[in-house]
Design a protein around this motif. Structure first.
Motif, PDB file in Angstrom:
ATOM      1  N   ALA A   5       0.839  -1.209   0.000  1.00  0.00           N
ATOM      2  CA  ALA A   5       0.000   0.000   0.000  1.00  0.00           C
ATOM      3  C   ALA A   5       0.865   1.246   0.000  1.00  0.00           C
ATOM      4  CB  ALA A   5      -0.927  -0.004   1.215  1.00  0.00           C
ATOM      5  N   ARG A   6       1.984   1.209   0.712  1.00  0.00           N
ATOM      6  CA  ARG A   6       2.892   2.363   0.723  1.00  0.00           C
ATOM      7  C   ARG A   6       3.456   2.628  -0.670  1.00  0.00           C
ATOM      8  NH1 ARG A   6       6.684   1.084   5.106  1.00  0.00           N
ATOM      9  NH2 ARG A   6       8.189   0.924   3.469  1.00  0.00           N
ATOM     10  N   ARG A   7       3.792   1.566  -1.376  1.00  0.00           N
ATOM     11  CA  ARG A   7       4.344   1.732  -2.722  1.00  0.00           C
ATOM     12  C   ARG A   7       3.303   2.274  -3.690  1.00  0.00           C
ATOM     13  NH1 ARG A   7       6.707  -3.700  -2.952  1.00  0.00           N
ATOM     14  NH2 ARG A   7       8.435  -3.484  -1.555  1.00  0.00           N
ATOM     15  N   ARG A   8       2.077   1.804  -3.567  1.00  0.00           N
ATOM     16  CA  ARG A   8       1.015   2.224  -4.472  1.00  0.00           C
ATOM     17  C   ARG A   8       0.605   3.659  -4.213  1.00  0.00           C
ATOM     18  NH1 ARG A   8      -1.943  -2.388  -3.136  1.00  0.00           N
ATOM     19  NH2 ARG A   8      -3.372  -0.992  -2.087  1.00  0.00           N
ATOM     20  N   GLY A   9       0.635   4.100  -2.973  1.00  0.00           N
ATOM     21  CA  GLY A   9       0.173   5.437  -2.651  1.00  0.00           C
ATOM     22  C   GLY A   9      -1.343   5.490  -2.656  1.00  0.00           C
ATOM     23  N   ARG A  10      -1.886   6.579  -3.107  1.00  0.00           N
ATOM     24  CA  ARG A  10      -3.335   6.759  -3.132  1.00  0.00           C
ATOM     25  C   ARG A  10      -3.946   6.024  -4.309  1.00  0.00           C
ATOM     26  NH1 ARG A  10      -4.260  12.877  -1.171  1.00  0.00           N
ATOM     27  NH2 ARG A  10      -2.571  12.882   0.301  1.00  0.00           N
ATOM     28  N   ASP A  11      -5.193   5.683  -4.137  1.00  0.00           N
ATOM     29  CA  ASP A  11      -5.924   5.043  -5.228  1.00  0.00           C
ATOM     30  C   ASP A  11      -6.613   6.153  -6.025  1.00  0.00           C
ATOM     31  OD1 ASP A  11      -7.061   3.146  -6.861  1.00  0.00           O
ATOM     32  OD2 ASP A  11      -8.761   2.789  -5.522  1.00  0.00           O
ATOM     33  N   GLU A  12      -5.883   6.712  -6.985  1.00  0.00           N
ATOM     34  CA  GLU A  12      -6.415   7.820  -7.784  1.00  0.00           C
ATOM     35  C   GLU A  12      -5.916   7.687  -9.220  1.00  0.00           C
ATOM     36  OE1 GLU A  12      -2.981  10.863  -6.073  1.00  0.00           O
ATOM     37  OE2 GLU A  12      -5.074  11.292  -5.618  1.00  0.00           O
ATOM     38  N   SER A  13      -6.720   8.184 -10.119  1.00  0.00           N
ATOM     39  CA  SER A  13      -6.322   8.157 -11.524  1.00  0.00           C
ATOM     40  C   SER A  13      -5.209   9.185 -11.748  1.00  0.00           C
ATOM     41  CB  SER A  13      -7.515   8.489 -12.417  1.00  0.00           C
ATOM     42  OG  SER A  13      -7.873   9.851 -12.259  1.00  0.00           O
ATOM     43  N   GLU A  14      -4.601   9.131 -12.930  1.00  0.00           N
ATOM     44  CA  GLU A  14      -3.552  10.095 -13.253  1.00  0.00           C
ATOM     45  C   GLU A  14      -4.110  11.524 -13.226  1.00  0.00           C
ATOM     46  OE1 GLU A  14      -0.028  10.898 -16.522  1.00  0.00           O
ATOM     47  OE2 GLU A  14      -1.837   9.856 -17.189  1.00  0.00           O
ATOM     48  N   GLU A  15      -5.337  11.691 -13.698  1.00  0.00           N
ATOM     49  CA  GLU A  15      -5.961  13.019 -13.706  1.00  0.00           C
ATOM     50  C   GLU A  15      -6.274  13.495 -12.287  1.00  0.00           C
ATOM     51  OE1 GLU A  15      -7.034  10.490 -15.718  1.00  0.00           O
ATOM     52  OE2 GLU A  15      -6.115  11.248 -17.558  1.00  0.00           O
ATOM     53  N   GLU A  16      -6.784  12.586 -11.448  1.00  0.00           N
ATOM     54  CA  GLU A  16      -7.067  12.949 -10.053  1.00  0.00           C
ATOM     55  C   GLU A  16      -5.777  13.321  -9.325  1.00  0.00           C
ATOM     56  OE1 GLU A  16     -10.970  10.175  -9.098  1.00  0.00           O
ATOM     57  OE2 GLU A  16      -8.961   9.273  -9.020  1.00  0.00           O
ATOM     58  N   ARG A  17      -4.751  12.550  -9.578  1.00  0.00           N
ATOM     59  CA  ARG A  17      -3.451  12.845  -8.960  1.00  0.00           C
ATOM     60  C   ARG A  17      -2.944  14.210  -9.435  1.00  0.00           C
ATOM     61  NH1 ARG A  17       2.278  11.786  -9.634  1.00  0.00           N
ATOM     62  NH2 ARG A  17       3.174  11.348  -7.580  1.00  0.00           N
ATOM     63  N   ALA A  18      -3.074  14.489 -10.713  1.00  0.00           N
ATOM     64  CA  ALA A  18      -2.634  15.775 -11.254  1.00  0.00           C
ATOM     65  C   ALA A  18      -3.438  16.916 -10.639  1.00  0.00           C
ATOM     66  CB  ALA A  18      -2.763  15.787 -12.781  1.00  0.00           C
ATOM     67  N   ASP A  19      -4.742  16.725 -10.479  1.00  0.00           N
ATOM     68  CA  ASP A  19      -5.572  17.756  -9.838  1.00  0.00           C
ATOM     69  C   ASP A  19      -5.090  18.028  -8.411  1.00  0.00           C
ATOM     70  OD1 ASP A  19      -7.199  18.131 -12.054  1.00  0.00           O
ATOM     71  OD2 ASP A  19      -8.770  16.770 -11.328  1.00  0.00           O
ATOM     72  N   ARG A  20      -4.866  16.950  -7.657  1.00  0.00           N
ATOM     73  CA  ARG A  20      -4.398  17.099  -6.273  1.00  0.00           C
ATOM     74  C   ARG A  20      -3.027  17.777  -6.234  1.00  0.00           C
ATOM     75  NH1 ARG A  20      -0.937  14.238  -3.551  1.00  0.00           N
ATOM     76  NH2 ARG A  20      -1.044  12.421  -4.922  1.00  0.00           N
ATOM     77  N   MET A  21      -2.127  17.305  -7.071  1.00  0.00           N
ATOM     78  CA  MET A  21      -0.776  17.866  -7.075  1.00  0.00           C
ATOM     79  C   MET A  21      -0.788  19.320  -7.527  1.00  0.00           C
ATOM     80  SD  MET A  21       1.539  14.659  -8.303  1.00  0.00           S
ATOM     81  CE  MET A  21       3.068  15.540  -8.031  1.00  0.00           C
ATOM     82  N   TRP A  22      -1.686  19.651  -8.472  1.00  0.00           N
ATOM     83  CA  TRP A  22      -1.785  21.036  -8.918  1.00  0.00           C
ATOM     84  C   TRP A  22      -2.214  21.936  -7.762  1.00  0.00           C
ATOM     85  CZ3 TRP A  22       0.121  23.640 -12.776  1.00  0.00           C
ATOM     86  CH2 TRP A  22      -0.260  24.969 -12.911  1.00  0.00           C
ATOM     87  N   GLY A  23      -3.233  21.509  -7.022  1.00  0.00           N
ATOM     88  CA  GLY A  23      -3.704  22.284  -5.871  1.00  0.00           C
ATOM     89  C   GLY A  23      -2.604  22.493  -4.839  1.00  0.00           C
ATOM     90  N   GLU A  24      -1.843  21.437  -4.555  1.00  0.00           N
ATOM     91  CA  GLU A  24      -0.746  21.541  -3.599  1.00  0.00           C
ATOM     92  C   GLU A  24       0.329  22.491  -4.119  1.00  0.00           C
ATOM     93  OE1 GLU A  24       0.533  17.510  -2.985  1.00  0.00           O
ATOM     94  OE2 GLU A  24      -1.283  16.977  -1.866  1.00  0.00           O
ATOM     95  N   LEU A  25       0.668  22.361  -5.389  1.00  0.00           N
ATOM     96  CA  LEU A  25       1.702  23.206  -5.983  1.00  0.00           C
ATOM     97  C   LEU A  25       1.312  24.684  -5.932  1.00  0.00           C
ATOM     98  CD1 LEU A  25       4.403  23.374  -7.581  1.00  0.00           C
ATOM     99  CD2 LEU A  25       3.021  23.227  -9.643  1.00  0.00           C
ATOM    100  N   ILE A  26       0.069  24.976  -6.272  1.00  0.00           N
ATOM    101  CA  ILE A  26      -0.376  26.371  -6.272  1.00  0.00           C
ATOM    102  C   ILE A  26      -0.327  26.955  -4.866  1.00  0.00           C
ATOM    103  CG2 ILE A  26      -2.415  27.841  -6.615  1.00  0.00           C
ATOM    104  CD1 ILE A  26      -0.740  27.178  -9.156  1.00  0.00           C
ATOM    105  N   GLN A  27      -0.663  26.181  -3.852  1.00  0.00           N
ATOM    106  CA  GLN A  27      -0.563  26.672  -2.477  1.00  0.00           C
ATOM    107  C   GLN A  27       0.894  26.985  -2.128  1.00  0.00           C
ATOM    108  OE1 GLN A  27      -2.905  27.642  -0.530  1.00  0.00           O
ATOM    109  NE2 GLN A  27      -4.533  26.934  -1.865  1.00  0.00           N
ATOM    110  N   GLU A  28       1.805  26.133  -2.551  1.00  0.00           N
ATOM    111  CA  GLU A  28       3.226  26.353  -2.302  1.00  0.00           C
ATOM    112  C   GLU A  28       3.714  27.609  -3.026  1.00  0.00           C
ATOM    113  OE1 GLU A  28       4.794  22.697  -3.763  1.00  0.00           O
ATOM    114  OE2 GLU A  28       3.953  21.533  -2.109  1.00  0.00           O
ATOM    115  N   VAL A  29       3.300  27.750  -4.272  1.00  0.00           N
ATOM    116  CA  VAL A  29       3.726  28.891  -5.078  1.00  0.00           C
ATOM    117  C   VAL A  29       3.220  30.201  -4.475  1.00  0.00           C
ATOM    118  CG1 VAL A  29       3.411  30.011  -7.333  1.00  0.00           C
ATOM    119  CG2 VAL A  29       4.079  27.622  -7.214  1.00  0.00           C
ATOM    120  N   ARG A  30       2.014  30.190  -3.917  1.00  0.00           N
ATOM    121  CA  ARG A  30       1.469  31.413  -3.307  1.00  0.00           C
ATOM    122  C   ARG A  30       2.378  31.946  -2.216  1.00  0.00           C
ATOM    123  NH1 ARG A  30      -4.595  29.258  -3.185  1.00  0.00           N
ATOM    124  NH2 ARG A  30      -5.222  30.087  -5.203  1.00  0.00           N
TER     125      ARG A  30
END
Length: 164
Positions: A5-30
């Motif tokens: 489970a640690r290796r797999r990470g979250r159960d999310e599609s590539e698009e869902e992962r990109a959405d999540r990562m985008w949100g995190e990135l934008i918060q960091e950039v702010r």
């Protein structure tokens, strides 16, 4: 949590992962954008001060380099916003997230250089006979430790290895 489970990470599609990562990135950039924009705005006012003309030419060069570094950092840290606007709805978010992350990393490196250069300039003016390098180097080392050292340590320490 199992190793699998640690290796797999979250159960999310590539698009869902990109959405999540985008949100995190934008918060960091702010956070970084705010810092670089305040610093850059302050730097732009220095040249209009009466004492600027009396600075030695070496300090003028340091100032110009600092302003250019600040402008470049600002561009790199605002770049992900423009990137998002330009590619929104084109189904390339995973690629955009990777590119925006690179732009952010470059922006942070440029921000580090801007802050170091600003410190050099300020300390040369505030303590012209002082040991500027001895004051700036520990601050830069601290930035490197906080911004890169500890995150890389945490990444190495807490990321599962393929051979686990």
């Amino acid at each position: 949590m199992s190793q699998e489970a640690r290796r797999r990470g979250r159960d999310e599609s590539e698009e869902e992962r990109a959405d999540r990562m985008w949100g995190e990135l934008i918060q960091e950039v702010r956070v970084a954008q705010t810092g670089v924009q305040i610093l850059f705005g302050f730097l732009l006012t220095v040249v209009f001060q009466a004492t600027y003309a009396r600075l030695p030419s070496a300090d003028h060069v340091i100032y110009i380099v600092t302003v250019i570094l600040g402008a470049c950092a600002t561009g790199a840290l605002i770049g992900p916003v423009s990137l998002h606007r330009m590619v929104a709805g084109r189904r390339v978010k995973p690629q955009a997230v990777r590119l925006a992350a690179r732009m952010t990393f470059i922006g942070l490196a440029l921000l580090l250089a801007t802050m170091a250069s600003s410190l050099v300039l300020i300390l040369r003016v505030a303590a012209p006979e002082g040991p500027v390098a001895w004051l700036v180097v520990p601050v830069v080392v601290w930035y490197l430790l906080c911004w890169y050292g500890m995150p890389l340590w945490a990444r190495h320490r807490h990321t599962g290895r393929p051979d686990d």
